[in-house]
Write an enzyme that holds these catalytic residues in place. Sequence first.
Site, PDB file in Angstrom:
ATOM      1  N   TYR A 142     129.258 -23.910  58.830  1.00 22.77           N
ATOM      2  CA  TYR A 142     129.509 -24.485  60.150  1.00 22.77           C
ATOM      3  C   TYR A 142     130.271 -23.523  61.059  1.00 22.77           C
ATOM      4  O   TYR A 142     130.121 -23.561  62.271  1.00 22.77           O
ATOM      5  CB  TYR A 142     130.336 -25.773  60.020  1.00 22.77           C
ATOM      6  CG  TYR A 142     129.539 -27.043  59.881  1.00 22.77           C
ATOM      7  CD1 TYR A 142     128.584 -27.189  58.891  1.00 22.77           C
ATOM      8  CD2 TYR A 142     129.768 -28.121  60.743  1.00 22.77           C
ATOM      9  CE1 TYR A 142     127.875 -28.368  58.754  1.00 22.77           C
ATOM     10  CE2 TYR A 142     129.065 -29.299  60.612  1.00 22.77           C
ATOM     11  CZ  TYR A 142     128.120 -29.417  59.616  1.00 22.77           C
ATOM     12  OH  TYR A 142     127.422 -30.591  59.491  1.00 22.77           O
ATOM     13  N   LYS A 196     125.850 -24.597  44.842  1.00 18.80           N
ATOM     14  CA  LYS A 196     124.520 -24.031  44.582  1.00 18.80           C
ATOM     15  C   LYS A 196     124.741 -22.660  43.956  1.00 18.80           C
ATOM     16  O   LYS A 196     124.253 -21.630  44.443  1.00 18.80           O
ATOM     17  CB  LYS A 196     123.732 -23.972  45.917  1.00 18.80           C
ATOM     18  CG  LYS A 196     122.263 -23.625  45.774  1.00 18.80           C
ATOM     19  CD  LYS A 196     121.415 -24.700  45.124  1.00 18.80           C
ATOM     20  CE  LYS A 196     119.999 -24.201  44.898  1.00 18.80           C
ATOM     21  NZ  LYS A 196     119.176 -25.127  44.078  1.00 18.80           N
ATOM     22  N   ASP A 228     121.202 -29.893  44.663  1.00 17.59           N
ATOM     23  CA  ASP A 228     119.909 -30.603  44.629  1.00 17.59           C
ATOM     24  C   ASP A 228     119.935 -31.704  43.566  1.00 17.59           C
ATOM     25  O   ASP A 228     119.496 -32.830  43.795  1.00 17.59           O
ATOM     26  CB  ASP A 228     118.732 -29.625  44.410  1.00 17.59           C
ATOM     27  CG  ASP A 228     118.959 -28.623  43.288  1.00 17.59           C
ATOM     28  OD1 ASP A 228     120.095 -28.547  42.744  1.00 17.59           O
ATOM     29  OD2 ASP A 228     117.998 -27.914  42.932  1.00 17.59           O
ATOM     30  N   ASP A 252     128.256 -32.795  54.389  1.00 16.64           N
ATOM     31  CA  ASP A 252     127.650 -33.489  55.531  1.00 16.64           C
ATOM     32  C   ASP A 252     126.410 -34.240  55.064  1.00 16.64           C
ATOM     33  O   ASP A 252     126.221 -35.419  55.368  1.00 16.64           O
ATOM     34  CB  ASP A 252     127.276 -32.457  56.605  1.00 16.64           C
ATOM     35  CG  ASP A 252     126.586 -33.105  57.798  1.00 16.64           C
ATOM     36  OD1 ASP A 252     127.102 -34.128  58.276  1.00 16.64           O
ATOM     37  OD2 ASP A 252     125.531 -32.604  58.223  1.00 16.64           O
ATOM     38  N   ASP A 256     125.944 -38.629  54.166  1.00 22.91           N
ATOM     39  CA  ASP A 256     124.989 -39.550  54.805  1.00 22.91           C
ATOM     40  C   ASP A 256     124.230 -40.331  53.730  1.00 22.91           C
ATOM     41  O   ASP A 256     123.969 -41.528  53.869  1.00 22.91           O
ATOM     42  CB  ASP A 256     123.973 -38.793  55.682  1.00 22.91           C
ATOM     43  CG  ASP A 256     124.401 -38.741  57.143  1.00 22.91           C
ATOM     44  OD1 ASP A 256     125.622 -38.742  57.398  1.00 22.91           O
ATOM     45  OD2 ASP A 256     123.513 -38.699  58.027  1.00 22.91           O
TER      46      ASP A 256
HETATM   47  C1  IPM Z   1     129.532 -35.736  60.644  1.00 22.01           C
HETATM   48  C2  IPM Z   1     128.587 -35.394  61.766  1.00 22.01           C
HETATM   49  C3  IPM Z   1     129.057 -34.108  62.428  1.00 22.01           C
HETATM   50  C4  IPM Z   1     129.013 -33.008  61.386  1.00 22.01           C
HETATM   51  C5  IPM Z   1     128.265 -33.699  63.690  1.00 22.01           C
HETATM   52  C6  IPM Z   1     128.242 -34.799  64.724  1.00 22.01           C
HETATM   53  C7  IPM Z   1     128.775 -32.417  64.278  1.00 22.01           C
HETATM   54  O1  IPM Z   1     127.283 -35.316  61.294  1.00 22.01           O
HETATM   55  O2  IPM Z   1     130.724 -35.925  60.911  1.00 22.01           O
HETATM   56  O3  IPM Z   1     129.080 -35.825  59.498  1.00 22.01           O
HETATM   57  O4  IPM Z   1     127.968 -32.397  61.166  1.00 22.01           O
HETATM   58  O5  IPM Z   1     130.054 -32.769  60.769  1.00 22.01           O
HETATM   59 MG    MG Z   2     127.079 -35.872  59.266  1.00 23.15          MG
END
Ligand code: IPM
Ligand code: MG
Length: 366
Positions: A142, A196, A228, A252, A256
């Site tokens: 990042y 990884k 993975d 990240d 999710d």
């Molecule tokens: C998160 C989001 C952020 C990230 C974005 C909005 C920059 O996806 O907090 O997970 O990638 O960290």
């Molecule tokens: Mg995110």
Amino acid sequence: MNKVRVLSVPGDGIGPEVTVQAVAVLRHVCERAGVSLEIDEAPFGGASIDLFGVPVTEETLEKAKAADAVLLGAVGGPKWDHLPSEQRAEKGLLNLRAALEVYANLRPAKLFPALESACPLKPERARGMDFVVVRELIGGIYFGQPRGVVQVEGATHGVTKGFNTASYTDDEVRRIGKAAFEVARTRKKKLMSVDKANVLEVSALWRKVMTELGASYPDVQLSHMYVDNAAMQLILNPRQFDVIVTSNLFGDILSDEAGALTGSIGMLPSASLGDRHALYEPVHGSAPDIAGLGKANPLAAILSVAMLVHHTLKRPEWAQKIEAAVDRVLASGLRTADIASADAGGAQRIVTTSQMGAAVLEQLSS
Ligand code: IPM
Ligand code: MG
């Protein structure tokens, strides 16, 4: 802590509407717990671009640093997507995280019993699922340099190349590692480091440092897993995990996935902690498609307030009260649209963002 200064940055899309509910819970708890709360608000993300041309101003960063905690809603939306990456709403969030040096991002993924039917897995696979992703937040690909989009020199026809750098120093790995081992100590003492290392040098170093660090935490059982495989294991058997520690990008992605397993990403709170500052934000995005319709789920923002109460106010008993109130509200059948399930029938009642917030407050007061 008897006095707390919080900066609220509601941001864009559903950010403001979920933040209103979260702040109401924070006010209530502070009042009841005898904590004096000073709360300030600042424009952030797209809202800040519209006012000042930048996603976060120096003044807001200074206010954030001066606060004991920052409470964030969500950032971004189609209105600002055309901007170059340096000026996008998301950049404000990355700048804020970096300015606060909040390197440890805790994302607890817990399946509330009432939401089993909203989880995409068979109930017997997911029942009792309860783990935390500890994501490194201010390093890795990042932020790595060099990065950019350039014309490739010497190419006979115009070739453009985009590139980023994934890098971690051993110190950066050590500090996130320590944070994760400490979290594991407060839980089931099982830490899974995800990398990884079979392909990436940066991951090989990550694994080496984590292994060395493990020697100082003999009470914690450390294991390693390739990312993975981790993505697959989260689906096959999420209950095997207690604490997962991983890099910025892997965290990240996996968080999710973890969000979806809890029934909806609208359920996932987070705390971003450093040695000096703290930032609390729901993991979900700004969901511009439902913004302003009263459909957003405020529970991730409310549970982020529970994390604030735990980590900044140091009142874990009040954090637990908030979580228990959420649990009872869900058990009573109230659902925002994202966590409603087709097969739950008449047992559930679809409510708006503010009705959900009000129900949590009511449970807290009873
Ligand atoms: C998160 C989001 C952020 C990230 C974005 C909005 C920059 O996806 O907090 O997970 O990638 O960290
Ligand atoms: Mg995110």
